[in-house]
Design an enzyme around this catalytic site. Structure first.
Site, PDB file in Angstrom:
ATOM      1  N   LYS A 155      13.166  14.697 -15.077  1.00 28.44           N
ATOM      2  CA  LYS A 155      12.709  15.605 -13.832  1.00 28.44           C
ATOM      3  C   LYS A 155      12.692  14.696 -12.640  1.00 28.44           C
ATOM      4  CE  LYS A 155       8.858  16.394 -11.589  1.00 28.44           C
ATOM      5  NZ  LYS A 155       9.735  16.498 -10.465  1.00 28.44           N
ATOM      6  N   GLY A 208       5.722   6.473 -10.586  1.00 27.10           N
ATOM      7  CA  GLY A 208       5.428   7.222  -9.394  1.00 27.10           C
ATOM      8  C   GLY A 208       3.876   6.557  -9.151  1.00 27.10           C
ATOM      9  N   SER A 209       3.254   7.351  -8.586  1.00 21.59           N
ATOM     10  CA  SER A 209       1.727   6.965  -8.043  1.00 21.59           C
ATOM     11  C   SER A 209       0.787   6.672  -9.126  1.00 21.59           C
ATOM     12  CB  SER A 209       1.207   8.048  -7.154  1.00 21.59           C
ATOM     13  OG  SER A 209       0.923   9.280  -7.722  1.00 21.59           O
ATOM     14  N   THR A 210      -0.045   5.838  -8.833  1.00 23.51           N
ATOM     15  CA  THR A 210      -1.207   5.532  -9.836  1.00 23.51           C
ATOM     16  C   THR A 210      -1.842   6.554 -10.151  1.00 23.51           C
ATOM     17  OG1 THR A 210      -1.224   3.352  -9.303  1.00 23.51           O
ATOM     18  CG2 THR A 210      -3.068   3.649 -10.274  1.00 23.51           C
ATOM     19  N   VAL A 212      -1.313  10.054 -10.108  1.00 23.59           N
ATOM     20  CA  VAL A 212      -0.595  10.869 -11.038  1.00 23.59           C
ATOM     21  C   VAL A 212      -0.448  10.237 -12.332  1.00 23.59           C
ATOM     22  CG1 VAL A 212       1.440  12.182 -11.658  1.00 23.59           C
ATOM     23  CG2 VAL A 212       0.437  12.030  -9.166  1.00 23.59           C
ATOM     24  N   GLY A 213      -0.128   8.883 -12.493  1.00 20.42           N
ATOM     25  CA  GLY A 213       0.309   8.067 -13.650  1.00 20.42           C
ATOM     26  C   GLY A 213      -1.148   8.253 -14.737  1.00 20.42           C
ATOM     27  N   GLU A 230       5.158   3.125 -14.681  1.00 19.34           N
ATOM     28  CA  GLU A 230       5.542   2.119 -13.951  1.00 19.34           C
ATOM     29  C   GLU A 230       4.767   3.022 -12.460  1.00 19.34           C
ATOM     30  OE1 GLU A 230       7.160  -0.484 -14.251  1.00 19.34           O
ATOM     31  OE2 GLU A 230       8.031  -0.119 -16.146  1.00 19.34           O
ATOM     32  N   CYS A 264       7.812   0.029  -4.626  1.00 16.79           N
ATOM     33  CA  CYS A 264       6.689  -0.403  -5.426  1.00 16.79           C
ATOM     34  C   CYS A 264       6.572  -1.815  -5.495  1.00 16.79           C
ATOM     35  CB  CYS A 264       6.610   0.017  -6.705  1.00 16.79           C
ATOM     36  SG  CYS A 264       8.239  -0.167  -7.532  1.00 16.79           S
ATOM     37  N   GLU A 358      -2.099   0.725  -0.971  1.00 13.95           N
ATOM     38  CA  GLU A 358      -0.609   0.844  -1.196  1.00 13.95           C
ATOM     39  C   GLU A 358      -0.347   1.998  -0.176  1.00 13.95           C
ATOM     40  OE1 GLU A 358       1.481   2.925  -4.164  1.00 13.95           O
ATOM     41  OE2 GLU A 358       3.104   1.441  -4.154  1.00 13.95           O
TER      42      GLU A 358
HETATM   43  P1  NAD Z   1       4.190  10.823  -7.414  1.00 14.39           P
HETATM   44  O1  NAD Z   1       3.219  10.319  -8.251  1.00 14.39           O
HETATM   45  O2  NAD Z   1       3.709  11.811  -6.320  1.00 14.39           O
HETATM   46  O3  NAD Z   1       5.344  11.560  -8.140  1.00 14.39           O
HETATM   47  C1  NAD Z   1       6.271  10.909  -8.942  1.00 14.39           C
HETATM   48  C2  NAD Z   1       6.681  12.203  -9.947  1.00 14.39           C
HETATM   49  O4  NAD Z   1       5.703  12.575 -10.637  1.00 14.39           O
HETATM   50  C3  NAD Z   1       7.595  13.116  -9.368  1.00 14.39           C
HETATM   51  O5  NAD Z   1       8.741  13.358  -9.967  1.00 14.39           O
HETATM   52  C4  NAD Z   1       6.578  14.348  -9.236  1.00 14.39           C
HETATM   53  O6  NAD Z   1       7.258  15.586  -9.139  1.00 14.39           O
HETATM   54  C5  NAD Z   1       5.713  13.971 -10.587  1.00 14.39           C
HETATM   55  N1  NAD Z   1       4.544  14.423 -10.712  1.00 14.39           N
HETATM   56  C6  NAD Z   1       3.539  14.667  -9.729  1.00 14.39           C
HETATM   57  N2  NAD Z   1       2.565  15.490 -10.448  1.00 14.39           N
HETATM   58  C7  NAD Z   1       2.717  15.598 -11.638  1.00 14.39           C
HETATM   59  C8  NAD Z   1       1.930  15.936 -12.801  1.00 14.39           C
HETATM   60  N3  NAD Z   1       0.601  16.477 -12.728  1.00 14.39           N
HETATM   61  N4  NAD Z   1       2.490  15.979 -13.908  1.00 14.39           N
HETATM   62  C9  NAD Z   1       3.532  15.516 -14.220  1.00 14.39           C
HETATM   63  N5  NAD Z   1       4.533  15.079 -13.159  1.00 14.39           N
HETATM   64  C10 NAD Z   1       4.020  15.016 -11.979  1.00 14.39           C
HETATM   65  O7  NAD Z   1       4.632   9.673  -6.552  1.00 14.39           O
HETATM   66  P2  NAD Z   1       5.855   9.519  -5.552  1.00 14.39           P
HETATM   67  O8  NAD Z   1       5.188   9.861  -4.469  1.00 14.39           O
HETATM   68  O9  NAD Z   1       7.257  10.255  -5.895  1.00 14.39           O
HETATM   69  O10 NAD Z   1       6.530   8.111  -5.491  1.00 14.39           O
HETATM   70  C11 NAD Z   1       5.622   6.972  -4.898  1.00 14.39           C
HETATM   71  C12 NAD Z   1       4.671   6.153  -5.728  1.00 14.39           C
HETATM   72  O11 NAD Z   1       5.466   5.888  -6.903  1.00 14.39           O
HETATM   73  C13 NAD Z   1       4.182   4.994  -5.284  1.00 14.39           C
HETATM   74  O12 NAD Z   1       2.718   4.753  -5.727  1.00 14.39           O
HETATM   75  C14 NAD Z   1       5.063   3.787  -5.965  1.00 14.39           C
HETATM   76  O13 NAD Z   1       4.386   2.424  -5.922  1.00 14.39           O
HETATM   77  C15 NAD Z   1       5.451   4.334  -7.205  1.00 14.39           C
HETATM   78  N6  NAD Z   1       6.492   3.800  -7.770  1.00 14.39           N
HETATM   79  C16 NAD Z   1       6.286   2.891  -8.749  1.00 14.39           C
HETATM   80  C17 NAD Z   1       7.510   2.144  -9.311  1.00 14.39           C
HETATM   81  C18 NAD Z   1       7.428   1.170 -10.491  1.00 14.39           C
HETATM   82  O14 NAD Z   1       8.375   0.840 -11.033  1.00 14.39           O
HETATM   83  N7  NAD Z   1       6.276   0.586 -10.738  1.00 14.39           N
HETATM   84  C19 NAD Z   1       8.730   2.362  -9.036  1.00 14.39           C
HETATM   85  C20 NAD Z   1       8.659   3.272  -7.727  1.00 14.39           C
HETATM   86  C21 NAD Z   1       7.785   3.793  -7.391  1.00 14.39           C
END
Ligand code: NAD
Length: 454
Positions: A155, A208-210, A212-213, A230, A264, A358
């Site tokens: 996705k 993605g974000s911490t 949501v992670g 990540e 990130c 961040e």
């Molecule tokens: P985000 O967490 O908002 O979204 C990331 C992904 O998760 C998107 O595809 C989103 O649709 C999906 N998502 C959102 N809510 C969800 C849920 N409840 N269940 C399942 N999937 C869901 O992050 P973002 O705003 O797209 O990206 C920015 C963040 O990503 C920053 O915090 C950045 O540091 C982090 N990031 C980390 C790395 C790494 O390798 N450590 C790399 C790139 C980005």
């Protein structure tokens, strides 16, 4: 009734594509298709799987200009970065094409027979990708997952789905069988969440974000689903007086403002030894003022717009605090597009929110330190531990500090932290598990131990 959404070019705010988003029922259908494909993909011989991945890699290379142009339009990435990103997908596929024939187990001495371990594929793997590096992050997941014999449902982020869709088409063209690599466009709360709750998906690889992670990790606990995370970062760029200070200053803008700071690994906390502060800041200011923020289609562009109006507003909401002084800014185009100049802050203390959170935009904070011990303490005073740089010409110090900083990816006297053949991932709340390099294969396989009585 299907729902559609617009994809917007962040450099000019124009809609250039409209897509349908999947619902839960459509997501389940694609997951079922991937599960069916797994039954045959897992048994494709290592040599054949390797050849298919190599063909996929070379087709990505043939389409590099096209993929890069999609990313420039969709994400506002500079032309130089977008080409690097398309090449990174090809390189990562080529690297993991070497894996099927090298997924070695062990033969462990035992009495009464033979004991062998196997690296078995996990099954259907759900890969959830953020918007900041749509192509590389997708590729780091799907290349290692497919090479290990898994099938993939991926996705992309809602804001940046277009290169992933194109990569899935290229995979089919390369001969990767139908159902093996699937891209599903939709909301995180719908499609992404269904990856977590549908038991047919055996592993989640989330970037993605911490925040949501953490929710994904909690959701995976229910089925003891495998998960790799990540997440965010607030990495330190530590500059000692015994370094090449001019080089450290000249390279500091690129280390944080590349991809408009939406990285990130952005070195968004600069720590400078007190005795060289003025010299460092003079060189850094020159570099920031010269940093070219302009149309990402230009070869000379070093920074494009931010990804969205919402992201621009979020980043700007960090500015103007009493706790910070603006040291200087660079320049940015005016008019349509989500533009913002690179901005350098001097926080009054480590308590400033700009120092702790961040920001994920072109903002960097600078603080000073007295000695090595204080530098390490300040660098580690963060919930994150993803990346970072250390500048010193003292070999002993380079070894001590790089071992002491709690971070997954450090670079001494440079800012590189991501090579596709070395492991990448975070300490602390920056993540769990490793992507890339040989380590990623552990994240996409289960170790099976078999004893043969003889
Ligand atoms: P985000 O967490 O908002 O979204 C990331 C992904 O998760 C998107 O595809 C989103 O649709 C999906 N998502 C959102 N809510 C969800 C849920 N409840 N269940 C399942 N999937 C869901 O992050 P973002 O705003 O797209 O990206 C920015 C963040 O990503 C920053 O915090 C950045 O540091 C982090 N990031 C980390 C790395 C790494 O390798 N450590 C790399 C790139 C980005």
């Amino acid at each position: 009734m299907s729902t559609t959404f617009d994809v917007i070019n962040p450099a000019n705010e124009k809609v250039f594509s409209t897509l349908e988003e999947a619902d839960v029922a459509q997501t389940d259908l694609v997951i079922a298709k991937a599960a069916k494909a797994f039954q045959t993909w897992r048994d494709v011989t290592p040599g054949d799987r390797a050849n298919l991945l190599r063909r996929f890699s070379s087709l990505v290379t043939s389409h590099r200009e096209e993929l890069a142009q999609i990313e420039i339009n969709n994400s506002g990435h500079t032309r130089g970065n977008a080409l690097w990103e398309a090449d990174n997908v090809a390189n990562v596929l080529n690297y993991y094409a070497g894996a099927p024939e090298r997924l070695y187990g062990k033969q462990i001495p035992v009495g009464g027979g033979i004991d062998i371990t196997f690296k078995e594929p996990i099954g259907v793997v759900g890969i959830i990708v953020p918007w900041n590096f749509p192509m590389p992050i997708a590729g780091w997941g799907f290349a290692a997952a497919l090479a290990s014999g898994n099938t993939v449902v991926l996705k992309p982020a809602e804001l940046t789905p277009l290169t992933a869709i194109r990569l899935a088409e290229i995979a089919l063209e390369a001969g990767i069988p139908e159902g093996v690599f699937n891209v599903i466009v939709g909301k995180g709360s719908v499609v992404g969440n269904r990856f977590v709750t549908n038991p047919t998906v055996r592993k989640i690889s989330f970037t993605g974000s911490t925040a949501v992670g953490k929710s994904i990790m909690a959701g995976c606990a229910d089925q003891v689903k495998r998960v790799t995370l990540e997440l965010g970062g607030k990495s330190a760029n530590v500059i000692f007086a015994d370094s090449d200070v001019d080089l450290a200053a000249a390279s500091a803008p690129g280390a944080v403002f590349d991809n408009s700071g939406q990285d990130c690994c952005a070195r968004s906390r600069i720590l400078v030894q007190e005795s060289i502060f003025d010299r460092f800041m003079a060189g850094f200011e020159k570099g920031v003022k010269e940093f070219r923020v302009e149309d990402p289609n230009l070869d000379s562009s070093q920074m494009g717009p931010l990804i969205s109006k919402k992201q621009l507003e979020t980043v700007q909401s960090f500015l103007g605090d009493q706790d910070d002084q603006v040291a200087f800014t660079g320049s940015a185009p005016v008019g349509p597009g989500y533009w913002m100049p690179p901005t350098v802050l001097l926080p009054k203390s480590v308590n400033a929110r700009t120092w702790r959170k961040e920001i994920f935009g072109p903002v960097v904070s600078v603080l000073t330190f007295k000695d090595e011990a204080e530098a390490i303490e300040l660098a580690n005073a963060s919930q994150y531990g993803l990346s970072g740089s250390i500048w010193t010409n003292n070999m002993g110090r380079a070894i001590r500090v790089s071992r002491a900083i709690e971070s997954g990816n450090l670079s001494v006297n440079s800012h590189s932290s991501v090579r596709f053949w070395t492991p990448f991932g975070g300490f602390k709340q920056s993540g769990l598990g490793r992507a890339l390099g040989p380590d990623a294969l552990d994240a996409y396989t289960e170790t099976k131990n078999v004893f043969f009585s003889a």
